[in-house]
Design an enzyme around this catalytic site. Structure first.
Site, PDB file in Angstrom:
ATOM      1  N   TYR A 175       0.851  -1.191   0.000  1.00 19.14           N
ATOM      2  CA  TYR A 175       0.000   0.000   0.000  1.00 19.14           C
ATOM      3  C   TYR A 175       0.883   1.236   0.000  1.00 19.14           C
ATOM      4  O   TYR A 175       2.004   1.200  -0.484  1.00 19.14           O
ATOM      5  CB  TYR A 175      -1.003  -0.038   1.158  1.00 19.14           C
ATOM      6  CG  TYR A 175      -2.190   0.822   0.841  1.00 19.14           C
ATOM      7  CD1 TYR A 175      -3.009   0.519  -0.247  1.00 19.14           C
ATOM      8  CD2 TYR A 175      -2.478   1.955   1.571  1.00 19.14           C
ATOM      9  CE1 TYR A 175      -4.070   1.324  -0.598  1.00 19.14           C
ATOM     10  CE2 TYR A 175      -3.546   2.768   1.234  1.00 19.14           C
ATOM     11  CZ  TYR A 175      -4.340   2.449   0.148  1.00 19.14           C
ATOM     12  OH  TYR A 175      -5.383   3.255  -0.201  1.00 19.14           O
ATOM     13  N   ARG A 228      -9.031  10.559  -8.284  1.00 21.98           N
ATOM     14  CA  ARG A 228      -8.195  11.242  -7.292  1.00 21.98           C
ATOM     15  C   ARG A 228      -7.418  10.189  -6.510  1.00 21.98           C
ATOM     16  O   ARG A 228      -7.736   9.871  -5.374  1.00 21.98           O
ATOM     17  CB  ARG A 228      -9.060  12.084  -6.346  1.00 21.98           C
ATOM     18  CG  ARG A 228      -8.275  13.065  -5.493  1.00 21.98           C
ATOM     19  CD  ARG A 228      -9.061  13.489  -4.266  1.00 21.98           C
ATOM     20  NE  ARG A 228      -9.374  12.372  -3.380  1.00 21.98           N
ATOM     21  CZ  ARG A 228      -8.530  11.855  -2.499  1.00 21.98           C
ATOM     22  NH1 ARG A 228      -7.302  12.329  -2.388  1.00 21.98           N
ATOM     23  NH2 ARG A 228      -8.908  10.836  -1.727  1.00 21.98           N
ATOM     24  N   LYS A 246      -6.245  -2.147  -0.967  1.00 19.73           N
ATOM     25  CA  LYS A 246      -7.134  -2.005   0.191  1.00 19.73           C
ATOM     26  C   LYS A 246      -7.692  -3.356   0.625  1.00 19.73           C
ATOM     27  O   LYS A 246      -7.766  -3.670   1.811  1.00 19.73           O
ATOM     28  CB  LYS A 246      -8.291  -1.065  -0.147  1.00 19.73           C
ATOM     29  CG  LYS A 246      -7.919   0.393  -0.209  1.00 19.73           C
ATOM     30  CD  LYS A 246      -7.898   1.033   1.170  1.00 19.73           C
ATOM     31  CE  LYS A 246      -7.623   2.513   1.082  1.00 19.73           C
ATOM     32  NZ  LYS A 246      -7.610   3.175   2.382  1.00 19.73           N
ATOM     33  N   GLU A 318     -13.681   4.654  -2.892  1.00 21.47           N
ATOM     34  CA  GLU A 318     -12.258   4.939  -2.678  1.00 21.47           C
ATOM     35  C   GLU A 318     -11.717   5.865  -3.770  1.00 21.47           C
ATOM     36  O   GLU A 318     -11.857   5.594  -4.968  1.00 21.47           O
ATOM     37  CB  GLU A 318     -11.465   3.627  -2.693  1.00 21.47           C
ATOM     38  CG  GLU A 318     -10.041   3.761  -2.217  1.00 21.47           C
ATOM     39  CD  GLU A 318      -9.934   4.104  -0.748  1.00 21.47           C
ATOM     40  OE1 GLU A 318      -8.986   4.825  -0.376  1.00 21.47           O
ATOM     41  OE2 GLU A 318     -10.786   3.644   0.030  1.00 21.47           O
ATOM     42  N   ASP A 319     -11.110   6.964  -3.343  1.00 23.96           N
ATOM     43  CA  ASP A 319     -10.389   7.880  -4.236  1.00 23.96           C
ATOM     44  C   ASP A 319     -11.241   8.427  -5.377  1.00 23.96           C
ATOM     45  O   ASP A 319     -10.792   8.537  -6.523  1.00 23.96           O
ATOM     46  CB  ASP A 319      -9.122   7.203  -4.778  1.00 23.96           C
ATOM     47  CG  ASP A 319      -8.039   7.125  -3.701  1.00 23.96           C
ATOM     48  OD1 ASP A 319      -8.225   7.716  -2.621  1.00 23.96           O
ATOM     49  OD2 ASP A 319      -7.003   6.480  -3.941  1.00 23.96           O
ATOM     50  N   ASP A 341     -13.771   5.716   2.657  1.00 24.72           N
ATOM     51  CA  ASP A 341     -12.582   5.689   3.511  1.00 24.72           C
ATOM     52  C   ASP A 341     -11.882   7.036   3.543  1.00 24.72           C
ATOM     53  O   ASP A 341     -11.326   7.429   4.560  1.00 24.72           O
ATOM     54  CB  ASP A 341     -11.622   4.601   3.025  1.00 24.72           C
ATOM     55  CG  ASP A 341     -10.496   4.346   4.018  1.00 24.72           C
ATOM     56  OD1 ASP A 341     -10.779   4.275   5.227  1.00 24.72           O
ATOM     57  OD2 ASP A 341      -9.336   4.230   3.583  1.00 24.72           O
ATOM     58  N   ASP A 342     -11.905   7.767   2.431  1.00 22.80           N
ATOM     59  CA  ASP A 342     -11.241   9.065   2.381  1.00 22.80           C
ATOM     60  C   ASP A 342     -11.921  10.070   3.307  1.00 22.80           C
ATOM     61  O   ASP A 342     -11.260  10.912   3.915  1.00 22.80           O
ATOM     62  CB  ASP A 342     -11.228   9.603   0.946  1.00 22.80           C
ATOM     63  CG  ASP A 342     -10.572   8.636  -0.013  1.00 22.80           C
ATOM     64  OD1 ASP A 342      -9.399   8.291   0.213  1.00 22.80           O
ATOM     65  OD2 ASP A 342     -11.229   8.197  -0.964  1.00 22.80           O
ATOM     66  N   ASN A 483      -0.788  11.727   1.380  1.00 20.79           N
ATOM     67  CA  ASN A 483      -0.070  10.596   0.790  1.00 20.79           C
ATOM     68  C   ASN A 483       0.162  10.848  -0.695  1.00 20.79           C
ATOM     69  O   ASN A 483      -0.582  11.593  -1.326  1.00 20.79           O
ATOM     70  CB  ASN A 483      -0.889   9.316   0.963  1.00 20.79           C
ATOM     71  CG  ASN A 483      -0.939   8.865   2.401  1.00 20.79           C
ATOM     72  OD1 ASN A 483       0.066   8.856   3.086  1.00 20.79           O
ATOM     73  ND2 ASN A 483      -2.126   8.497   2.871  1.00 20.79           N
ATOM     74  N   ASN A 527      -2.579   6.029   9.703  1.00 27.76           N
ATOM     75  CA  ASN A 527      -2.916   5.252   8.521  1.00 27.76           C
ATOM     76  C   ASN A 527      -4.337   4.719   8.645  1.00 27.76           C
ATOM     77  O   ASN A 527      -4.711   4.143   9.664  1.00 27.76           O
ATOM     78  CB  ASN A 527      -1.924   4.077   8.394  1.00 27.76           C
ATOM     79  CG  ASN A 527      -1.982   3.423   7.035  1.00 27.76           C
ATOM     80  OD1 ASN A 527      -3.049   3.205   6.476  1.00 27.76           O
ATOM     81  ND2 ASN A 527      -0.819   3.084   6.492  1.00 27.76           N
TER      82      ASN A 527
END
Length: 627
Positions: A175, A228, A246, A318-319, A341-342, A483, A527
């Site tokens: 990751y 993103r 993930k 995610e993203d 999660d973001d 990150n 994290n």
């Protein structure tokens, strides 16, 4: 060859089902190896199969342990079914069942492996030592990443054993930060597809695409549209590295079964000109779809997921870019089991760190002032959860607690005079104040005790900013969360040096220990992997049907409780990752308890000891003995 439709074969299949074996993917069919009925799926009636299942094989959220993956079924014998009994050459190339040189003499006879392997029989532990020795010889992180992907594709259990036993060393490989580089170069290193790719070409037939996935018992989906990726921007279809990574952590850290995890990339194009002109790019070569076309595709996807996998499948967004991330979470949180999660995972892990840090700086959450650099998904998500927890602790309205939290975006401090031009998710943070154009000025006038970076822009916590924080805080709390490492707002060494060793520091990506004036500081890592695996496990084992903020608060509290005095003495506000499986079990138990309390659980009755139950449901990578 025994006919599958004979009474003898029927009894055999029932015995196989009772031992918790896989019966033919989503159709649960079994096909005779090399027989006349090859290619035909049988036993379509799943209820008949389930009637013979051993109750011990159904602990993981009520879904039978078809592959023999959970701790509760470790002692059971399994048969390596796929669409047939895996044996011979095919068995060695089936990553779910392959053990390489660890096949015993008896297994080599039973499964036609004689001559296909060297004569030596080795242990899984020896295999692990050999592979770790090989990995450590690679000097380039991306080479390690590719080697781990190759291992996962040929021997799944050994991959997860390596990752679980060496989590602190390998987490940065599978990751962040290495996964960022892997996504940037995904087209060049692409070998075998992992997960499902759903593009605009599949519009109108997404349900059919989901049915192409060979496993019917999916419990967790991680999905991205690649717009993103970390702090790297639009990587299009090559963002698949994120869902794959993930879900590897869902299994290694949280104990979710690999067979229950499905990575998905929604490909609606990319606006990255470099990728569009790259001959090795693996996605659609077109500009991103927007508006109604995008919304219709995502809605079809969400409906198809629910139809195919049911009410209790967890979908983790995610993203996604800010404008889509908030809309998707708002739109589907009331009808699906969804989690971003973001927004939510980052918020939960940061809140846990802040709750822990109070033991070092004193006071309550409400006694401190918070300043964020970055007002996107992560920044506003963290701010909202902090305000929610303050409100819960003090009994005061959340609007009142928001006034202690300030955000800076690319145009400066978010203040009420900018209200009309702000995106909707920034508006709650527009407070009455004179305009402030940059971070340094904002630090000087707001005088925060906690500085949090979620900007995705590296080197923005300058020496002036950090020294100003240290000028009015005995122990300034500095969280550089962006990150990968190259995008971190400052390094650990900079934070400790510029504050003369007084900073309490944590980052999103890992940094090495720092020595300053004879003292060694171990930087913490905020994290998301601390939170989402345990949260997911808690939702699965309780059979949750919705995610509520109270569950995120429960996860934060459970994580904060795992920080010991020994950790505090080293300057850590998070526990070490070496105990992450234990941490995840406690988080899962706390989340599940909240699910039951809110009346959102379908896994009834409630287990008496949720921690032990969570541990029994966790995947274990030890090799199983084959008949």
């Amino acid at each position: 060859m025994l006919s599958l439709f004979s009474s003898r074969s029927s009894k055999f299949l029932r015995r196989a089902a009772a031992a918790g074996v896989q019966c033919g993917g989503r159709r649960r069919g079994v096909v005779a190896r090399g027989g006349r009925e090859k290619g035909k799926a049988v036993m379509d009636n799943s209820r008949e199969v389930e009637a013979y299942m051993d109750p011990k094989a159904t602990v993981g959220g009520g879904v039978e342990d078809a592959y023999g993956e959970d701790r509760a079924t470790e002692e059971q014998l399994v048969t390596p079914w796929t669409f047939s009994v895996a044996s011979g050459y095919n068995l060695l190339r089936d990553p779910h069942h392959n053990k390489g040189l660890a096949f015993t003499e008896k297994e080599r006879d039973a499964h036609y492996l004689r001559g296909l392997l060297p004569p030596i029989v080795v242990s899984q532990e020896l295999q692990e030592r050999k592979l770790m020795s090989s990995l450590r010889q690679y000097k380039v992180p991306l080479q390690r990443y590719v080697a781990m992907v190759d291992l996962q594709e040929r021997n799944e259990r050994l991959f997860f054993k390596l990752l679980i036993d060496n989590v602190e060393e390998l987490l940065p490989v599978v990751y962040t930060p290495t996964v960022g580089e892997a996504c940037q170069k995904y087209g060049s290193i692409f070998r075998r597809p992992q997960g499902l790719y759903i593009s605009l070409k599949e519009k109108g037939k997404i349900l059919e695409v989901l049915k192409n996935w060979p496993v019917w018992s999916v419990q967790v989906i991680v999905v991205t549209d690649g717009e993103r990726i970390l702090g790297l921007g639009d990587l299009g279809c090559q963002g698949m590295g994120i869902p794959v990574g993930k879900l590897a952590l869902y299994t290694a850290l949280g104990g979710l079964r690999p067979s229950a995890c499905l990575p998905i990339t929604i490909d609606v194009g990319t606006n990255n000109e470099q990728l569009l002109n790259d001959e090795f790019y693996i996605g659609l070569r077109q500009r991103r779809a927007r508006g109604q076309e995008y919304d219709d595709l995502l809605h079809e996807f969400m409906c198809a997921v629910k139809q195919q996998y049911g009410e209790k499948v967890l979908v983790q967004f995610e993203d996604f870019a800010n404008h889509n991330a908030f809309d998707l979470l708002t739109r589907y949180s009331k009808t699906h089991l969804v989690f971003n999660d973001d927004i939510q995972g980052t918020a939960s892990v940061v809140l846990a760190g802040l709750v822990a840090v109070l033991k070092l700086v004193g006071g309550t959450l409400a006694d401190h002032t918070y300043l964020f650099l970055g007002a996107g998904e992560a920044g506003t998500g963290i701010a909202e959860l902090i305000a929610l927890e303050m409100s819960r602790q003090t009994g005061t309205p959340i609007e009142q607690n928001r006034e202690k939290i300030w955000l800076v975006d690319s145009k400066g401090l978010i203040v009420s005079s900018r209200l009309e031009s702000l995106q909707h998710f920034k508006k709650p943070w527009a407070h009455d104040h004179e305009p402030v154009n940059n971070l340094l000025d904002a630090v000087q006038v707001i005088k925060p005790s906690v500085l949090i970076g979620t900007s995705g822009v590296g080197k923005t916590f300058t020496q002036d900013v950090v020294e100003t924080m240290a000028s009015f805080n005995e122990k300034p709390v500095i969280l550089a969360l962006s990150n990968p490492t190259s995008q971190s707002e400052c390094t650990a060494e900079e934070a400790y040096t510029w504050t003369k060793g007084r900073a309490i520091f944590a980052s999103g990506s890992p940094f090495d220990p720092v020595e300053y004036e004879g003292k060694t500081f171990v930087p913490g890592q905020a994290n998301n992997a601390y939170i989402f695996p345990g949260l997911g496990l808690g939702l699965v084992i309780s059979g949750a049907i919705r995610v509520h903020d109270e569950m995120l608060l429960a996860a934060s509290e459970a994580l904060a409780q795992q920080v010991t005095q020994e950790n505090f003495d080293k300057g850590l506000i998070y526990p070490p990752f070496k105990s992450i499986r234990k941490i995840s079990a406690h988080i899962a138990a706390s989340v599940a308890a909240k699910v039951y309390e809110l009346g959102l659980a379908t896994r009834l009755p409630r287990p008496e000891n949720l921690v032990k139950y969570a541990e029994s449901c966790m995947y274990t990578p030890a090799y199983r003995c084959y008949r």
